[in-house]
Design a protein around this motif. Structure first.
Motif, PDB file in Angstrom:
ATOM      1  N   TYR A 145     -25.029  57.994 -43.674  1.00  0.00           N
ATOM      2  CA  TYR A 145     -23.853  58.362 -44.454  1.00  0.00           C
ATOM      3  C   TYR A 145     -24.145  58.523 -45.955  1.00  0.00           C
TER       4      TYR A 145
ATOM      5  N   ALA B  14     -32.101  53.499 -48.787  1.00  0.00           N
ATOM      6  CA  ALA B  14     -30.646  53.324 -48.774  1.00  0.00           C
ATOM      7  C   ALA B  14     -30.141  53.737 -47.395  1.00  0.00           C
TER       8      ALA B  14
ATOM      9  N   SER C 210     -23.653  56.364 -48.580  1.00  0.00           N
ATOM     10  CA  SER C 210     -22.713  55.885 -49.609  1.00  0.00           C
ATOM     11  C   SER C 210     -23.453  55.155 -50.733  1.00  0.00           C
TER      12      SER C 210
ATOM     13  N   ILE D 110     -31.832  47.750 -49.689  1.00  0.00           N
ATOM     14  CA  ILE D 110     -30.601  46.956 -49.711  1.00  0.00           C
ATOM     15  C   ILE D 110     -30.327  46.472 -48.302  1.00  0.00           C
TER      16      ILE D 110
HETATM   17  C1  GRF Z   1     -25.935  49.761 -45.794  1.00  0.00           C
HETATM   18  O1  GRF Z   1     -25.051  48.820 -45.259  1.00  0.00           O
HETATM   19  C2  GRF Z   1     -27.260  49.115 -46.105  1.00  0.00           C
HETATM   20  O2  GRF Z   1     -27.146  47.776 -46.458  1.00  0.00           O
HETATM   21  C3  GRF Z   1     -28.020  49.249 -44.822  1.00  0.00           C
HETATM   22  O3  GRF Z   1     -27.619  50.475 -44.286  1.00  0.00           O
HETATM   23  C4  GRF Z   1     -26.308  50.812 -44.764  1.00  0.00           C
HETATM   24  C5  GRF Z   1     -26.399  52.192 -45.346  1.00  0.00           C
HETATM   25  O4  GRF Z   1     -25.154  52.712 -45.684  1.00  0.00           O
HETATM   26  N1  GRF Z   1     -29.434  49.122 -45.061  1.00  0.00           N
HETATM   27  P1  GRF Z   1     -25.052  54.098 -46.459  1.00  0.00           P
HETATM   28  O5  GRF Z   1     -25.807  55.145 -45.633  1.00  0.00           O
HETATM   29  O6  GRF Z   1     -25.659  53.931 -47.818  1.00  0.00           O
HETATM   30  O7  GRF Z   1     -23.594  54.410 -46.521  1.00  0.00           O
END
Ligand code: GRF
Length: 207
Positions: A12, A88, A14, A109
């Motif tokens: 996604y 990410a 975000s 993250i």
């Molecule tokens: C986030 O919850 C991050 O902690 C994990 O994957 C998810 C990615 O979300 N590693 P997005 O694609 O950035 O919306």
């Protein structure tokens, strides 16, 4: 020197968006030079497009091994003179060789307070375990799973009537707050790794 950043995203995006927005509004001392994905359907790629950021997709199934796949990525990053790799939501393990090549220059993250609830289901695992506090962690990537030195963490409470969906939303909000900050600290050369500990220089004077 302004750092050249590559963001790796499989979905996604975000967090990618949060970093783009922070850079526009506050400045990171960095430029997102590249968005890389292993998934051609990742919405993160549209975000890159909308923001005029170069995006590159490589499909792991076109390669015999993870090492060969990562070798192509390394060539791509070297060609773009990338200083920092930001994972990410990149749902593909990077190889030890990749980690060595970009030692202390890869961030990730994780949607839990490490070292608790490592792995791909950090939010669900914490929720089902029944902890009262969880959160998000930005850390350097080493050769282990979610095990590198921790840069920033932020906690959220889990109330007893909270749904998984509410918790997910809360965690994502916190992620979008702390990830751009960690990227900014890196780009400003303010992160000093001492063993397992990461010092943020000038933390009290500047955000
Ligand atoms: C986030 O919850 C991050 O902690 C994990 O994957 C998810 C990615 O979300 N590693 P997005 O694609 O950035 O919306």
């Amino acid at each position: 020197m302004v750092k050249r950043i590559a963001v790796f995203a499989s979905g996604y995006g975000s967090n990618l968006q949060a970093i783009i927005d922070y850079n526009k509004n506050n400045g990171l001392n960095g430029e997102i030079a590249l968005v890389f994905s292993n998934n051609k359907n990742a919405y993160a790629l549209s975000r890159a497009n909308k923001n005029n950021i170069r995006s590159v997709i490589l499909d792991p199934s076109d390669y015999g091994t993870r090492e060969e796949f990562d070798k192509s990525i390394i060539e791509l990053l070297e060609g773009e003179r990338i200083d920092l790799v930001v994972l990410a939501g990149y749902m593909f393990l990077v190889s030890p060789e990749f980690v060595r090549k970009f030692k202390n220059r890869i961030l990730n993250i994780h949607p839990a307070l490490l070292p608790s609830f490592k792995g791909t289901h950090g939010i669900k695992d914490a929720y089902e375990y029944g902890v009262k506090v969880t959160g998000a962690t930005v850390h350097f990537v080493d050769e282990g799973l979610d095990s590198g030195p921790i840069i920033v963490q932020k906690a959220v409470d889990i109330s007893q009537d909270e749904s998984m969906e509410d918790l997910e939303e809360k965690i994502h909000r916190v992620e979008h707050e702390i990830y751009p900050l960690a990227v900014k600290y890196f780009c400003e050369d303010r992160l000093k790794i001492e063993g397992r500990k990461v010092k943020i220089l000038n933390k009290n004077n500047i955000k």
